[in-house]
Scaffold this active site. Structure first.
Site, PDB file in Angstrom:
ATOM      1  N   LYS A 212      -4.462 -33.158 -48.842  1.00 13.99           N
ATOM      2  CA  LYS A 212      -5.074 -33.154 -50.175  1.00 13.99           C
ATOM      3  C   LYS A 212      -6.561 -32.944 -50.001  1.00 13.99           C
ATOM      4  O   LYS A 212      -7.217 -33.659 -49.234  1.00 13.99           O
ATOM      5  CB  LYS A 212      -4.828 -34.487 -50.892  1.00 13.99           C
ATOM      6  CG  LYS A 212      -3.439 -34.598 -51.483  1.00 13.99           C
ATOM      7  CD  LYS A 212      -3.245 -35.929 -52.174  1.00 13.99           C
ATOM      8  CE  LYS A 212      -3.828 -35.962 -53.558  1.00 13.99           C
ATOM      9  NZ  LYS A 212      -3.556 -37.256 -54.230  1.00 13.99           N
TER      10      LYS A 212
HETATM   11  O1  G3P Z   1      -3.286 -38.677 -57.159  1.00 17.05           O
HETATM   12  C1  G3P Z   1      -4.293 -38.862 -58.124  1.00 17.05           C
HETATM   13  C2  G3P Z   1      -3.929 -39.989 -58.977  1.00 17.05           C
HETATM   14  O2  G3P Z   1      -3.524 -41.051 -58.161  1.00 17.05           O
HETATM   15  C3  G3P Z   1      -5.001 -40.457 -59.899  1.00 17.05           C
HETATM   16  O3  G3P Z   1      -4.411 -41.387 -60.712  1.00 17.05           O
HETATM   17  O4  G3P Z   1      -4.270 -43.436 -62.016  1.00 17.05           O
HETATM   18  O5  G3P Z   1      -6.226 -43.075 -60.509  1.00 17.05           O
HETATM   19  O6  G3P Z   1      -5.977 -41.741 -62.608  1.00 17.05           O
HETATM   20  P1  G3P Z   1      -5.293 -42.450 -61.510  1.00 17.05           P
END
Ligand code: G3P
Length: 225
Positions: free
Chosen positions: A86
């Site tokens: 990533k």
């Molecule tokens: O992989 C990216 C994702 O984990 C972001 O999620 O919940 O931190 O917005 P969040």
């Protein structure tokens, strides 16, 4: 749509891997840091649970293209199997993406918030892009709409890149990106469980049990055939 689990919690991964049709695990530095774990061992443990054929995505922490490539090669050699690095979108990330294509390491370009970021990533050779649905919704910027535009843009240009939507907070968002033709969603175990639930399903199953028990008591099918 392909479901991926967005966590480094081993118990969650074990449950999701056993009971749900997930096809991989995504992590990022925040997700890993939340676990306060041994980084290397945790990646090996995740790979051990999901096996070699399911995708494991690990994010770089480097800010220089050459270092991102070195990390990607080391991580690929460590975890093996279906591996994606990533890489956040940006100049270093795009350069690294073009370099990693030559190394034959799949790139999931992440922290995507616009269709043009996604198209640039695809042109640089990323196999996957990760738009953050809920983070867009939180600033009134229509996360599902961005995902739909990315899917349409990729179709317009026939690029060899898929949309892996991330950052979900509810089932509705997952359903909406599915309707938009999104190829992958990476979600928490809580949302994965919620996808399978409906109160009417519980009512239906309770009814089946009650009707069966009224006639056959506690006998199972195998007791009767
Ligand atoms: O992989 C990216 C994702 O984990 C972001 O999620 O919940 O931190 O917005 P969040």
């Amino acid at each position: 749509m392909i479901y991926i689990l967005d966590t480094a919690d081993l118990e969650a991964i074990k449950i999701a891997n056993e009971f749900y049709p997930i096809e991989g695990v995504t992590t990022n530095p925040s997700i890993i840091a939340r676990e306060k774990c041994d980084f290397k061992q945790r990646l090996l443990d995740i790979r051990n649970i999901i096996g070699k054929d399911k995708m494991l995505c690990v994010q770089t922490t480097s800010k220089v293209a050459e270092d991102i490539v070195k990390e990607a090669i080391a991580l690929r050699d460590l975890v093996g199997g279906e591996f994606y690095i990533k890489v956040p979108i940006g100049e270093a990330g795009l350069k690294a993406c073009m370099m990693l294509k030559k190394e034959n390491i799949g790139v999931l370009m992440t922290a995507i918030f616009t269709p043009q970021q996604a198209l640039l990533a695809a042109k640089a050779g990323a196999k996957l892009v990760a738009p953050y649905v809920n983070r867009l919704d939180m600033v009134n910027a229509d996360g599902v709409g961005v995902v739909a535009d990315i899917v349409a843009t990729f179709e317009n240009y026939g690029v060899d890149c898929k949309c892996l939507a991330a950052s979900f907070k509810n089932v509705q968002q997952v359903n909406d990106v599915a309707l938009a033709g999104c190829h992958y969603s990476t979600i928490s175990l809580d949302i994965l469980k919620a996808l399978a639930k409906h109160p009417l399903t519980d009512v239906a199953v309770d009814g089946f049990d009650k009707d069966w028990n009224n006639v056959y008591g506690d006998k199972t099918i195998l007791d009767l055939i």
